[in-house]
Design a protein around this motif. Structure first.
Motif, PDB file in Angstrom:
ATOM      1  N   UNK A 168     -17.686 -77.135 -10.329  1.00 44.65           N
ATOM      2  CA  UNK A 168     -16.873 -76.804 -11.490  1.00 44.65           C
ATOM      3  C   UNK A 168     -16.162 -75.465 -11.345  1.00 44.65           C
ATOM      4  N   UNK A 169     -16.892 -74.456 -10.908  1.00 44.94           N
ATOM      5  CA  UNK A 169     -16.332 -73.104 -10.830  1.00 44.94           C
ATOM      6  C   UNK A 169     -15.693 -72.817  -9.474  1.00 44.94           C
ATOM      7  N   UNK A 170     -15.996 -73.653  -8.491  1.00 47.91           N
ATOM      8  CA  UNK A 170     -15.292 -73.681  -7.206  1.00 47.91           C
ATOM      9  C   UNK A 170     -15.307 -72.331  -6.468  1.00 47.91           C
ATOM     10  N   UNK A 171     -16.456 -71.666  -6.465  1.00 50.39           N
ATOM     11  CA  UNK A 171     -16.565 -70.381  -5.764  1.00 50.39           C
ATOM     12  C   UNK A 171     -16.181 -70.478  -4.281  1.00 50.39           C
ATOM     13  N   UNK A 172     -16.700 -71.473  -3.529  1.00 49.92           N
ATOM     14  CA  UNK A 172     -16.336 -71.525  -2.105  1.00 49.92           C
ATOM     15  C   UNK A 172     -14.846 -71.727  -1.872  1.00 49.92           C
ATOM     16  N   UNK A 173     -14.215 -72.638  -2.607  1.00 50.87           N
ATOM     17  CA  UNK A 173     -12.790 -72.890  -2.383  1.00 50.87           C
ATOM     18  C   UNK A 173     -11.946 -71.711  -2.843  1.00 50.87           C
ATOM     19  N   UNK A 174     -12.374 -70.997  -3.896  1.00 52.13           N
ATOM     20  CA  UNK A 174     -11.651 -69.793  -4.324  1.00 52.13           C
ATOM     21  C   UNK A 174     -11.746 -68.722  -3.246  1.00 52.13           C
ATOM     22  N   UNK A 175     -12.947 -68.535  -2.693  1.00 56.98           N
ATOM     23  CA  UNK A 175     -13.074 -67.550  -1.614  1.00 56.98           C
ATOM     24  C   UNK A 175     -12.198 -67.937  -0.419  1.00 56.98           C
ATOM     25  N   UNK A 176     -12.210 -69.222  -0.055  1.00 58.02           N
ATOM     26  CA  UNK A 176     -11.405 -69.667   1.084  1.00 58.02           C
ATOM     27  C   UNK A 176      -9.922 -69.384   0.849  1.00 58.02           C
ATOM     28  N   UNK A 177      -9.454 -69.597  -0.385  1.00 55.50           N
ATOM     29  CA  UNK A 177      -8.056 -69.327  -0.707  1.00 55.50           C
ATOM     30  C   UNK A 177      -7.743 -67.838  -0.615  1.00 55.50           C
ATOM     31  N   UNK A 178      -8.659 -67.006  -1.101  1.00 53.46           N
ATOM     32  CA  UNK A 178      -8.452 -65.556  -1.027  1.00 53.46           C
ATOM     33  C   UNK A 178      -8.423 -65.077   0.419  1.00 53.46           C
ATOM     34  N   UNK A 179      -9.332 -65.587   1.228  1.00 52.37           N
ATOM     35  CA  UNK A 179      -9.383 -65.193   2.643  1.00 52.37           C
ATOM     36  C   UNK A 179      -8.110 -65.653   3.356  1.00 52.37           C
ATOM     37  N   UNK A 180      -7.691 -66.894   3.089  1.00 52.53           N
ATOM     38  CA  UNK A 180      -6.472 -67.423   3.710  1.00 52.53           C
ATOM     39  C   UNK A 180      -5.252 -66.590   3.344  1.00 52.53           C
ATOM     40  N   UNK A 347     -16.147 -68.368 -24.259  1.00 48.88           N
ATOM     41  CA  UNK A 347     -17.323 -68.265 -23.388  1.00 48.88           C
ATOM     42  C   UNK A 347     -17.481 -69.596 -22.663  1.00 48.88           C
ATOM     43  N   UNK A 348     -16.611 -69.851 -21.664  1.00 49.02           N
ATOM     44  CA  UNK A 348     -16.576 -71.169 -21.044  1.00 49.02           C
ATOM     45  C   UNK A 348     -16.023 -71.100 -19.625  1.00 49.02           C
ATOM     46  N   UNK A 349     -16.083 -72.253 -18.927  1.00 46.17           N
ATOM     47  CA  UNK A 349     -15.637 -72.325 -17.542  1.00 46.17           C
ATOM     48  C   UNK A 349     -14.149 -72.000 -17.392  1.00 46.17           C
ATOM     49  N   UNK A 350     -13.347 -72.385 -18.386  1.00 43.11           N
ATOM     50  CA  UNK A 350     -11.910 -72.139 -18.285  1.00 43.11           C
ATOM     51  C   UNK A 350     -11.617 -70.640 -18.217  1.00 43.11           C
ATOM     52  N   UNK A 351     -12.269 -69.881 -19.078  1.00 42.34           N
ATOM     53  CA  UNK A 351     -12.083 -68.425 -19.070  1.00 42.34           C
ATOM     54  C   UNK A 351     -12.594 -67.817 -17.773  1.00 42.34           C
ATOM     55  N   UNK A 352     -13.788 -68.234 -17.354  1.00 45.10           N
ATOM     56  CA  UNK A 352     -14.331 -67.673 -16.112  1.00 45.10           C
ATOM     57  C   UNK A 352     -13.480 -68.067 -14.910  1.00 45.10           C
ATOM     58  N   UNK A 353     -12.844 -69.242 -14.987  1.00 41.91           N
ATOM     59  CA  UNK A 353     -11.948 -69.645 -13.908  1.00 41.91           C
ATOM     60  C   UNK A 353     -10.767 -68.703 -13.746  1.00 41.91           C
ATOM     61  N   UNK A 354     -10.358 -68.035 -14.818  1.00 39.20           N
ATOM     62  CA  UNK A 354      -9.279 -67.041 -14.746  1.00 39.20           C
ATOM     63  C   UNK A 354      -9.783 -65.711 -14.195  1.00 39.20           C
ATOM     64  N   UNK A 355     -11.082 -65.481 -14.297  1.00 41.15           N
ATOM     65  CA  UNK A 355     -11.649 -64.192 -13.895  1.00 41.15           C
ATOM     66  C   UNK A 355     -12.260 -64.204 -12.500  1.00 41.15           C
ATOM     67  N   UNK A 356     -12.705 -65.372 -12.039  1.00 38.20           N
ATOM     68  CA  UNK A 356     -13.409 -65.429 -10.757  1.00 38.20           C
ATOM     69  C   UNK A 356     -12.538 -64.990  -9.578  1.00 38.20           C
ATOM     70  N   UNK A 357     -11.271 -65.462  -9.440  1.00 38.11           N
ATOM     71  CA  UNK A 357     -10.485 -65.009  -8.275  1.00 38.11           C
ATOM     72  C   UNK A 357     -10.346 -63.494  -8.180  1.00 38.11           C
TER      73      UNK A 357
END
Length: 387
Positions: A168-180, A347-357
Motif C-alpha cells: 500500500x505505502x510502496x516504500x521499496x518502489x518509492x526508494x527505487x524511484x528516488x535512487x533512479x 490520518x491515512x495512507x493518502x496523506x502519508x503517500x504525499x510525505x513518504x517520498x
C-alpha cells in the motif's frame, strides 16, 4: 480463503447484493400483518445489514491493512517460531529467511534490476521477542557484492500489517524511484509493525515486568540484520521511519537510543505513550517511566541527543498539528529538527503517500554507509527548523 483474499471480498460483495435483491423481491410478501411476516422482515433486514457491513469491513481492511489474517483478526498468532540458543549467550538477534518476493518495479522479478524483498523471522536474544519482517534489498546490493549500505527500519501504525508497507505505502518502489532519479542513495529497508508482542500495543517500550520492546528494536533487530546483511554497524548508518504509533516509536527510539539510530521520521506521530485498552499499564505505576516516554518532557528535562528528526502533520485534518508545533518549539540542539507541514490531509495512507517520498529523501541524506560493518555469514517539504 484468507482474510485479505480478493475472492473473500468479492464473495462478500456478491452476497450483500444478492441479499439486497432477495429482500426487495420478498418484501411484498413480508409486508402482511402477523408474527411470521414481522419475523421475516426482521430476519431479512438483519441478514442484509450484516452482509453489507461485512463487505464494507473487508473492503476497509483491504485498503488500510488493519489485519493480515483471520488469526490476526481474532487475536491469535501464527508467526513461525525461531529457535534462540540461549546457552550460547544470546547477546543479540538471530535471523532466518523464510521467503523471497519480487519488487513492484519494472524488472522487479530480477534482483540485479529491481532488487528483492525477503521475508525474515527475527528472534531477540536479549528481549526474547520473535517476529517477522520484510527486508528490501536494492538492486545495487546484488550488483555490488562488496558494498556496504545504510539501513532504515520502517514501521506501520497500530495494529497495522507489515505487508502494507510494500503493498500500500510502496516504500521499496518509492526508494527505487528516488535512487533512479539521483535524489537518494540505495538503502536496505527493514519493514515490520511495532506490535511485536501482539495483541498488546507496547508503544516500543521496555514495559516493567512485560515485553522488552525497546531492547528488541534498539539491539536485537540491529544485531540480526548486521549478522545477515551488508549494512553499516554504526548509528550513522541507521535510520528509522514510521507512521502514527510507528512514528512515535521512530522518534522515541532515536531520542532514547542515539547509539542505535542517528535519524528518525515520525509521520503523523504521537508524542507520548497512551494508556488505554490496547496498551494496558505500560508504566508499571511509575511516574518516572511515564515521563521518560513523553517526548516533549524529554526535550525539556533531559539532555537533547545528537540525532536528526523529521516530523510531519497537516494544518487541517491531523489531530497532532498543535502537538507537533509544540514539539518543534522545544528542540534546541544538539538535536536537529525538520518538518513537513501540509495545508490539509487526514490520518491515512493518502496523506502519508504525499510525505513518504520527501521523507525518504531526507532520511537518505542523513545516513552514511559504514565500512566497519561486519560481513554476514550468509509533495513539498516545508522545513520548519533545521539547526
Amino acid at each position: 480463503m484468507g482474510l485479505t483474499s480478493k475472492k473473500v471480498l468479492l464473495l462478500a460483495v456478491v452476497l450483500a447484493v444478492a441479499l439486497f435483491a432477495v429482500t426487495v423481491w420478498l418484501w411484498p410478501r413480508l409486508s402482511r400483518k402477523g408474527v411470521l411476516p414481522v419475523l421475516g422482515r426482521v430476519g431479512v433486514l438483519v441478514t442484509t445489514q450484516f452482509a453489507l457491513i461485512a463487505a464494507l469491513a473487508l473492503a476497509g481492511n483491504d485498503n488500510f491493512g488493519f489485519y493480515a489474517s483471520w488469526a490476526d483478526l481474532f487475536g491469535q498468532e501464527t508467526t513461525p517460531g525461531v529457535v534462540v540458543d540461549h546457552a550460547a549467550g544470546g547477546s543479540g538477534g538471530q535471523l532466518r529467511v523464510l521467503d523471497s518476493l519480487a519488487v513492484n518495479v519494472p524488472g522487479g522479478a530480477v534482483p540485479t534490476i529491481g532488487g528483492q524483498i525477503q521475508k525474515v523471522a527475527l528472534a531477540g536474544g536479549l528481549s526474547k521477542i520473535s517476529t517477522t519482517a520484510y527486508v528490501y534489498l536494492p538492486p545495487e546490493y546484488f550488483r555490488e557484492p562488496q558494498r556496504v549500505f545504510p539501513a532504515a527500519v520502517v514501521l506501520t501504525g497500530y495494529p497495522g500489517v507489515a505487508e502494507a508497507l510494500y503493498k500500500k505505502m510502496k516504500y521499496p518502489s518509492i526508494e527505487a524511484s528516488l535512487v533512479h532519479g539521483g535524489r537518494a542513495q540505495p538503502m536496505v529497508l527493514v519493514m515490520l509493525r511495532p506490535t511485536v508482542a501482539p495483541p498488546r500495543d507496547t508503544e516500543c517500550m521496555n514495559v516493567p515486568h512485560g515485553p522488552q520492546t525497546e531492547t528488541f528494536f534498539a539491539k536485537d533487530l540491529r544485531a540480526g540484520i548486521l549478522a545477515h546483511y551488508r549494512v553499516g554497524a554504526g548509528a550513522a548508518s541507521w535510520g528509522i521511519i514510521g507512521d502514527s504509533t510507528g512514528g512515535y516509536c521512530a522518534l522515541k527510539l532515536a531520542m532514547e537510543d542515539p547509539k542505535a539510530y542517528s535519524a528518525a521520521v515520525g509521520l503523523s506521530a504521537d508524542y507520548a505513550a497512551p494508556k488505554d485498552a490496547t496498551t494496558g499499564d505500560l508504566f508499571g505505576g511509575s511516574t518516572r517511566v511515564r515521563e521518560e516516554n513523553n517526548l516533549p518532557w524529554r526535550l525539556q528535562h533531559l539532555p537533547q541527543p545528537p540525532v536528526s528528526l523529521l516530523v510531519t502533520s497537516s494544518r487541517q485534518g491531523e489531530k497532532n498539528y498543535h502537538a507537533t508545533l509544540r514539539f518543534i518549539g522545544l528542540v534546541k540542539g544538539p538535536t536537529k529538527l525538520s518538518s513537513i507541514i501540509l495545508p490539509s490531509g487526514g490520518h491515512n495512507f493518502t496523506t502519508w503517500g504525499r510525505e513518504i517520498p520527501p521523507a525518504l529523501q531526507w532520511l537518505s541524506g542523513r545516513l552514511v554507509p559504514d565500512a566497519s560493518a561486519p560481513r554476514p555469514s550468509s509533495s513539498v517539504v516545508a522545513i520548519s527548523r533545521g539547526r
